[in-house]
Each structure stands twice: as structure tokens, then as C-alpha cells.
Design an enzyme around this catalytic site. Structure first.
Site, mmCIF file in Angstrom:
data_model
loop_
_atom_site.group_PDB
_atom_site.id
_atom_site.type_symbol
_atom_site.label_atom_id
_atom_site.label_comp_id
_atom_site.label_asym_id
_atom_site.label_seq_id
_atom_site.Cartn_x
_atom_site.Cartn_y
_atom_site.Cartn_z
ATOM 1 N N HIS A 142 2.013 0.546 -2.676
ATOM 2 C CA HIS A 142 3.659 1.018 -1.903
ATOM 3 C C HIS A 142 4.256 0.447 -0.749
ATOM 4 O O HIS A 142 6.205 -0.486 -1.421
ATOM 5 C CB HIS A 142 4.068 2.701 -1.566
ATOM 6 N N GLU A 143 3.638 0.415 -0.442
ATOM 7 C CA GLU A 143 4.747 -0.465 1.590
ATOM 8 C C GLU A 143 5.542 -1.897 0.792
ATOM 9 O O GLU A 143 5.871 -2.477 1.333
ATOM 10 C CB GLU A 143 3.964 -0.702 2.068
ATOM 11 N N HIS A 146 7.867 -2.483 -1.561
ATOM 12 C CA HIS A 146 8.825 -2.789 -0.651
ATOM 13 C C HIS A 146 9.189 -4.421 0.263
ATOM 14 O O HIS A 146 9.981 -5.282 0.013
ATOM 15 C CB HIS A 146 8.792 -2.086 0.589
ATOM 16 N N GLU A 217 12.174 4.056 -2.413
ATOM 17 C CA GLU A 217 11.072 4.796 -2.798
ATOM 18 C C GLU A 217 10.571 5.116 -4.630
ATOM 19 O O GLU A 217 9.519 5.239 -4.309
ATOM 20 C CB GLU A 217 11.638 6.267 -1.804
#
Length: 300
Positions: A142-143, A146, A217
Site C-alpha cells: 500500500h505504501e 503511494h 488511500e
């Protein structure tokens, strides 16, 4: 954006361009109004604006890491964390970012940096202690998404205007207006107008960044789940982290709240914050999306 194997998101790209355009327009209007209102103080305004922007953009990763207590670690110091990042970067075909750990019981993670080569990914000790390896990989994926989508850099730039509005107001009130040169009436008017303009600018920039933050997100959840092929692991991590937040002391949550826009899950010290101006979508929205992805992958 450098190409990676993370799923592209045209909706995110469109929103980032739109947000940057509106923020840029607001930025130009704000500085223009200040130049008109403050007149002879324009060199100070331009110097302050330029200096703050350069600092915010070029040193955002260091500022964020320092503010959140992150310390960079070597593979020898954190072999499991580095191993997970290595596997995900190989899977995504992207450069490996710097890896850091923050000594905090708040279970969370964040990514920062203006591009892939300057990026830093950090996990807290509280997160690493609570999650299973596959859950931790889901959070790290997930990070990393980004970083791959560059929305971290966009959020850094977008948040700059709100910070600038507050600083300009303080400088104007404490310094620029005290030398009125006899123009007491004009000074009094400016002391009312500048804070009002700054408040409006801050409110608009705040709403724009919150709208982008909530979508990014969901985009990161989707990209991370598709990359690992294990949306259930990310869903499990989300559920654990959100549930554990209620057990964290309020003081620790309040210290983490200013950085919610960068965190994997929001650190909230009150129920009202969950509904008003949240930087993240609700847990239900995130789990619902991951459930649909799980169904799609199962059918494939």
C-alpha cells in the site's frame, strides 16, 4: 511517473492534476492579494514564499521522517522489514526506497519523498509487533504504491499552501503591520483582511487535500492488493490496525494526528474526527473494495 507493475489509476491521476491546478490557482490568487494588500512588503513575501516552497518540496522526506520519529535502518538491523520491501520492489519493478522504523506503539506506516529515488518507507514498532508477515507486506505494498503513483509528492505540495497561509498571517500581524507609517486606519483594515483571506485559503486548500487524500488511500489499497494478489491480508491488517487504535493512549494519538494524511490508517483521538474532514475513507469502504477485488481475483 516511472513505470512500475502497480496497477495504474486514471482516476487518481485526474484528481491529482485537478487538485494541483486548483491549488496553483489559489496560490497565485493568494500571493497576488497579499502583494496588493501589503504593498512595500512584497520582497519579504516573495522571499518567504519561495524559501518555504523549496524547503517543503526538497526536504519533505527528511522533515516528515524527523517529525514522526523515523530512523533509517540497515538490512542487518531490520532483516524482516528489508526483506519484505525487497520482495515487493522486485515484484513491482521499482527502485528500493530507504527503509525506516519509528519507535511508537501506534500501529502505522507511511511513505514520503518527492520521487521514487528519494522515497522513504517507514513502519512503526507497534505495527511490526502486531501484524503477521503477509499482513505487513500488504501494508508495505500500500505504501509503495503511494511512491509509485507519486501522490506523496502531490500531497506535500498541495499541503504547502495551507501552511503558507498560516505563516503569512503571523508574519503580517507580528511584523508587517507594526510599521504603519501613520496610516492607522489602513493598518487596522489590513489586520482584519489578511487573516480573513488566509483563513479562506486555508479552508479551501484543506478541503481539496482531504478529498484527494481519501481517494488516494482507496487507490493505494487497490494497487497494493492487486500487486500482492492477497487482498485478504491487507483487509486483515486494516481491521487489526483500526481495532488497535482504540487501545492507544489519547496523548499518543493526538501527537500522531497532524500526520494522518501520510499514514496507512488515521490516528484518531475522538469519534467526531472520523466523520468530519477525515483524511481517510471509512474502514467499511476500504474493506468493501478489498472484498470486491478478492472476488475478482478468485474468478480469474
Amino acid at each position: 511517473m516511472a513505470r512500475t507493475r502497480f496497477a495504474p489509476d486514471r482516476g487518481l491521476a485526474t484528481r491529482m492534476v485537478g487538485t494541483m491546478f486548483l491549488i496553483g490557482l489559489l496560490y497565485v490568487v493568494f500571493v497576488g492579494v497579499l502583494l496588493v494588500l501589503l504593498g512595500n512588503s512584497w520582497p519579504l513575501i516573495l522571499l518567504l514564499v519561495g524559501g518555504m516552497f523549496i524547503t517543503q518540496f526538497w526536504f519533505s522526506d527528511r522533515i516528515a521522517a524527523f517529525s514522526m520519529g523515523a530512523r533509517e535502518v540497515t538490512p542487518e538491523q531490520a532483516p524482516e522489514l528489508h526483506g519484505a520491501v525487497d520482495r515487493l520492489c522486485a515484484l513491482a519493478d521499482m527502485p528500493k526506497p530507504r527503509v525506516a522504523i519509528a519507535e511508537s506503539d501506534v500501529p502505522n506506516a507511511f511513505a514520503t519523498g518527492r520521487n521514487q529515488r528519494q522515497a522513504l518507507v517507514c513502519a512503526t514498532t507497534g505495527l511490526m509487533r502486531r501484524l503477521e508477515p503477509e499482513e505487513l507486506e500488504g501494508v508495505l505494498a500500500h505504501e509503495l504504491s503511494h511512491v509509485a503513483h507519486r501522490d506523496v509528492a502531490v500531497m506535500t505540495i498541495a499541503s504547502f499552501l495551507g501552511v503558507l497561509a498560516g505563516v503569512i498571517t503571523r508574519v503580517a500581524l507580528w511584523g508587517g503591520f507594526t510599521r504603519g507609517n501613520g496610516r492607522d486606519n489602513n493598518t487596522a483594515i489590513l489586520m482584519l483582511i489578511v487573516p480573513l483571506v488566509s483563513a479562506v485559503v486555508y479552508a479551501i486548500s484543506f478541503l481539496l487535500t482531504r478529498l484527494l487524500s481519501r481517494y488516494r488511500e482507496l487507490s493505494a489499497d487497490r494497487a497494493g492488493a492487486l500487486l500482492t494478489g492477497r487482498p485478504s491480508a491487507l483487509a486483515s491488517a486494516l481491521t487489526k490496525v483500526t481495532g488497535q487504535m482504540a487501545r492507544i493512549p489519547t496523548r499518543d494519538l493526538r501527537q500522531a494526528e497532524p500526520y494522518n494524511a501520510f499514514y496507512f490508517a488515521p490516528a484518531l483521538s475522538g469519534e467526531s474526527m472520523k466523520r468530519l474532514f477525515s483524511s481517510h475513507p471509512t474502514l467499511e469502504q476500504r474493506l468493501d473494495q478489498l472484498g470486491r477485488i478478492s472476488t475478482q481475483l478468485g474468478r480469474g
